[in-house]
Enzyme design. Structure first.
Site, PDB file in Angstrom:
ATOM      1  N   CYS A   1      10.505 -68.022 -11.888  1.00  0.00           N
ATOM      2  CA  CYS A   1      10.680 -67.780 -10.489  1.00  0.00           C
ATOM      3  C   CYS A   1       9.978 -66.646  -9.796  1.00  0.00           C
ATOM      4  O   CYS A   1       9.883 -65.529 -10.493  1.00  0.00           O
ATOM      5  CB  CYS A   1      12.416 -67.382 -10.402  1.00  0.00           C
ATOM      6  SG  CYS A   1      12.661 -67.023  -8.520  1.00  0.00           S
TER       7      CYS A   1
ATOM      8  N   ASP B   1      12.051 -72.367  -4.016  1.00  0.00           N
ATOM      9  CA  ASP B   1      11.059 -72.884  -4.825  1.00  0.00           C
ATOM     10  C   ASP B   1      10.957 -74.403  -4.428  1.00  0.00           C
ATOM     11  O   ASP B   1      11.859 -75.228  -4.990  1.00  0.00           O
ATOM     12  CB  ASP B   1      11.027 -72.422  -6.292  1.00  0.00           C
ATOM     13  CG  ASP B   1       9.708 -72.766  -7.115  1.00  0.00           C
ATOM     14  OD1 ASP B   1       9.291 -73.861  -6.763  1.00  0.00           O
ATOM     15  OD2 ASP B   1       9.352 -71.696  -7.499  1.00  0.00           O
TER      16      ASP B   1
ATOM     17  N   ARG C   1       9.662 -76.754  -6.390  1.00  0.00           N
ATOM     18  CA  ARG C   1       9.992 -77.427  -7.918  1.00  0.00           C
ATOM     19  C   ARG C   1      11.305 -77.449  -8.210  1.00  0.00           C
ATOM     20  O   ARG C   1      11.750 -78.050  -9.114  1.00  0.00           O
ATOM     21  CB  ARG C   1       9.046 -76.764  -8.642  1.00  0.00           C
ATOM     22  CG  ARG C   1       7.673 -76.576  -8.555  1.00  0.00           C
ATOM     23  CD  ARG C   1       6.917 -75.595  -9.472  1.00  0.00           C
ATOM     24  NE  ARG C   1       7.323 -74.234  -8.886  1.00  0.00           N
ATOM     25  CZ  ARG C   1       6.989 -73.020  -9.680  1.00  0.00           C
ATOM     26  NH1 ARG C   1       5.934 -73.235 -10.680  1.00  0.00           N
ATOM     27  NH2 ARG C   1       7.288 -71.839  -9.362  1.00  0.00           N
TER      28      ARG C   1
ATOM     29  N   CYS D   1      17.105 -71.576  -5.522  1.00  0.00           N
ATOM     30  CA  CYS D   1      16.003 -70.842  -5.132  1.00  0.00           C
ATOM     31  C   CYS D   1      15.162 -71.890  -4.136  1.00  0.00           C
ATOM     32  O   CYS D   1      15.373 -73.301  -4.140  1.00  0.00           O
ATOM     33  CB  CYS D   1      15.056 -70.680  -6.351  1.00  0.00           C
ATOM     34  SG  CYS D   1      13.610 -69.683  -5.583  1.00  0.00           S
TER      35      CYS D   1
ATOM     36  N   HIS E   1      16.065 -70.353 -11.593  1.00  0.00           N
ATOM     37  CA  HIS E   1      15.133 -71.115 -12.351  1.00  0.00           C
ATOM     38  C   HIS E   1      13.897 -69.979 -13.316  1.00  0.00           C
ATOM     39  O   HIS E   1      13.946 -69.264 -12.600  1.00  0.00           O
ATOM     40  CB  HIS E   1      14.416 -72.090 -11.620  1.00  0.00           C
ATOM     41  CG  HIS E   1      13.284 -71.614 -10.694  1.00  0.00           C
ATOM     42  ND1 HIS E   1      12.092 -71.520 -10.848  1.00  0.00           N
ATOM     43  CD2 HIS E   1      13.745 -70.971  -9.408  1.00  0.00           C
ATOM     44  CE1 HIS E   1      11.499 -70.903  -9.716  1.00  0.00           C
ATOM     45  NE2 HIS E   1      12.650 -70.613  -9.069  1.00  0.00           N
TER      46      HIS E   1
HETATM   47 CO    CO Z   1      12.395 -69.253  -7.488  1.00  0.00          CO
END
Ligand code: CO
Length: 204
Positions: free
Chosen positions: A101, A44, A46, A42, A98
């Protein structure tokens, strides 16, 4: 004066730290890359691929998009998979989702978000394919389950690409893995979704 100067300062510090430990690191790495892993994760912020598995530059070939989705007509993702498999000869493709998400959460809700809703349709399809499995769960458990089911679906999608199919036809060793990461504790979990040949692709 560079814009975002502090990022350039941090870059110098980072490069110097590596060179202090291994003066030849960058000059050696610049000659070639030979990663064993393709990471599809992803976008993302993080969930940074190399840091999570604590590997240095050169070890992981990476593709990231919202909610780690592999779509059969996504030339960008397919090109990454082809280069990784046919040119770099990676032995492992890791789909890493994750928990928590935002893309998965958005797909579970009915709000409009604009263009991205078209991308999230692929995750809504995962909900439809697995409709019976969400009954009786509270909202957060549904989200966690969808994060996992989405990884499993994308593992199947990777396996069904012409790229992976051809690699297996040629008898090449290539495994596709499904993992999920917790942004709450930094720990990876193997979903035991590893597929190494056509016979192992789950029938829905
Ligand atoms: Co995500």
């Amino acid at each position: 004066m560079k814009t975002l100067k502090y990022l350039f300062d941090r870059n110098r510090e980072w490069a110097n730290t590596i060179k202090e430990e291994d003066p030849a690191f960058f000059s050696e790495l610049s000659k070639q890359q030979s990663p064993e892993y393709l990471w599809i994760g992803c976008s993302d912020s993080r969930v940074p691929a190399n840091q999570i598995v604590n590997l240095p530059p050169g070890e992981v070939f990476v593709h990231r998009n919202i909610a780690n989705v592999v779509v059969h007509t996504d030339l960008n993702c397919l090109s990454v998979i082809q280069f990784a498999v046919d040119v770099l000869k990676v032995k492992h493709i890791i789909i890493c989702g994750h928990y928590g998400c935002g893309g998965i959460r958005a797909a579970m809700e009915d709000q409009e978000h604009g263009l991205i809703d078209n991308w999230l349709r692929h995750i809504k399809d995962v909900i439809r394919f697995n409709a019976g499995r969400f009954e009786g769960l509270d909202h957060e458990d549904k989200l966690d389950l969808l994060c996992e089911l989405n990884v499993r679906e994308q593992v199947t999608n990777v396996c069904n690409t012409t790229i992976v199919q051809n690699a297996w036809k040629q008898g090449r060793e290539l495994s596709v893995h499904g993992w999920i990461y917790s942004i709450q504790n930094g720990i990876l979990k193997d979903l035991d979704a590893c597929i190494t040949c056509n016979d192992e692709i789950p029938v829905r």
